[in-house]
Design an enzyme around this catalytic site. Structure first.
Site, PDB file in Angstrom:
ATOM      1  CD  GLU A 117      -2.843   0.802   2.594  1.00  0.00           C
ATOM      2  OE1 GLU A 117      -2.518   1.458   3.579  1.00  0.00           O
ATOM      3  OE2 GLU A 117      -3.831   0.188   2.461  1.00  0.00           O
ATOM      4  CG  ASP A 176      -0.791  10.680  -8.665  1.00  0.00           C
ATOM      5  OD1 ASP A 176      -0.784  11.709  -8.039  1.00  0.00           O
ATOM      6  OD2 ASP A 176      -1.015   9.610  -8.581  1.00  0.00           O
ATOM      7  CG  ASN A 177       3.650  15.568 -12.069  1.00  0.00           C
ATOM      8  OD1 ASN A 177       2.579  15.556 -12.563  1.00  0.00           O
ATOM      9  ND2 ASN A 177       4.385  16.054 -10.955  1.00  0.00           N
ATOM     10  NE  ARG A 206      13.784  13.366 -15.465  1.00  0.00           N
ATOM     11  CZ  ARG A 206      13.099  13.865 -16.569  1.00  0.00           C
ATOM     12  NH1 ARG A 206      12.522  14.948 -16.776  1.00  0.00           N
ATOM     13  NH2 ARG A 206      13.264  13.018 -17.699  1.00  0.00           N
ATOM     14  CG  HIS A 217      12.665  21.366 -10.720  1.00  0.00           C
ATOM     15  ND1 HIS A 217      12.449  20.300 -11.186  1.00  0.00           N
ATOM     16  CD2 HIS A 217      13.648  21.924 -11.225  1.00  0.00           C
ATOM     17  CE1 HIS A 217      13.210  20.236 -12.486  1.00  0.00           C
ATOM     18  NE2 HIS A 217      14.066  21.251 -12.201  1.00  0.00           N
ATOM     19  CE  LYS A 259       7.536  18.919  -6.317  1.00  0.00           C
ATOM     20  NZ  LYS A 259       8.761  19.362  -7.294  1.00  0.00           N
ATOM     21  CE1 TYR A 300       6.610  15.540  -9.277  1.00  0.00           C
ATOM     22  CE2 TYR A 300       7.885  13.919 -10.295  1.00  0.00           C
ATOM     23  CZ  TYR A 300       7.611  15.445 -10.341  1.00  0.00           C
ATOM     24  OH  TYR A 300       8.009  16.036 -10.913  1.00  0.00           O
ATOM     25  CG  ASP A 349       9.037  25.931 -12.730  1.00  0.00           C
ATOM     26  OD1 ASP A 349       8.930  25.178 -11.865  1.00  0.00           O
ATOM     27  OD2 ASP A 349       9.306  25.809 -14.007  1.00  0.00           O
ATOM     28  CG  ASP A 404      16.633  21.356 -14.071  1.00  0.00           C
ATOM     29  OD1 ASP A 404      16.078  22.179 -13.654  1.00  0.00           O
ATOM     30  OD2 ASP A 404      16.530  20.198 -14.231  1.00  0.00           O
TER      31      ASP A 404
END
Length: 191
Positions: free
Chosen positions: A24, A43-44, A55, A58, A68, A128, A139, A167
């Site tokens: 779970e 959700d990403n 990455r 951020h 997150k 995530y 952003d 980035d």
């Protein structure tokens, strides 16, 4: 949960048999018991093909900040959170953990922390949950290699990670005027 670390490593239990395992990964009551009471709205899912893809780092600024909950569903990553809360005694400090499909661990990163990850294998997939939707006007980011932060990314010497154009040119922490308030919970080692 005053006094507890705001960034938390979650280790969901796996129940296995000859067929494989079941776990779970998210439950409102279980996460509330850990002091995580946000509502996730998005959700990403990302795929990074080459190893040593980086990455980050951020975040989204208020009023569109994002909590997150990060997990790696294929491969392995080194996941990092950097404290960017103004007035925090741990401002600019970072914490990291290896998340992999094999270990099933997740990292909860609350609002007020910059987030980034480095893939440790080819073909890594990361999912995530976010407590707000993507808002381009909110952003933000800081440099992945800022010496003032000093993240010890686990990659071979002289390796240059795969980066997005964005980035590669993020500002240094010293050039960032944080809009995130300190909530009284300093960053602590992951339990």
């Amino acid at each position: 949960m005053t006094g507890s670390s705001p960034v938390q490593l979650i280790r969901p239990k796996r129940f296995g048999d000859t067929r494989g395992w079941f776990t779970e990964v998210y439950s409102v009551p279980a996460f509330s018991a850990l002091g995580i009471d946000c509502t996730f709205l998005q959700d990403n899912h990302s795929l990074s093909v080459p190893a040593f893809t980086l990455r980050g780092l951020h975040f989204q600024t208020p009023p569109r900040g994002q909590d997150k909950l990060v997990r790696c569903v294929r491969g392995a990553i080194f996941d990092v959170a950097v404290d960017i809360r103004k007035g925090s005694p741990t401002y600019g400090k970072w914490i990291g953990a290896e998340l992999s499909a094999e270990n099933g661990h997740q990292l909860f990163i609350p609002i007020g922390f910059a987030h980034g990850f480095l893939t440790l294998e080819d073909n890594c997939e990361v999912t995530y949950k976010c407590s707000d939707i993507y808002a381009p006007d909110s952003d933000g980011g800081i440099r992945w290699d800022d010496l003032a932060v000093g993240i010890d990314w686990p990659m071979p010497a002289r390796t240059i990670p795969e980066l997005s154009a964005k980035d590669a040119v993020q500002p240094l922490l010293a050039d960032f005027d944080s809009p995130f308030p300190y909530d009284g919970r300093p960053l602590a080692p992951l339990a």
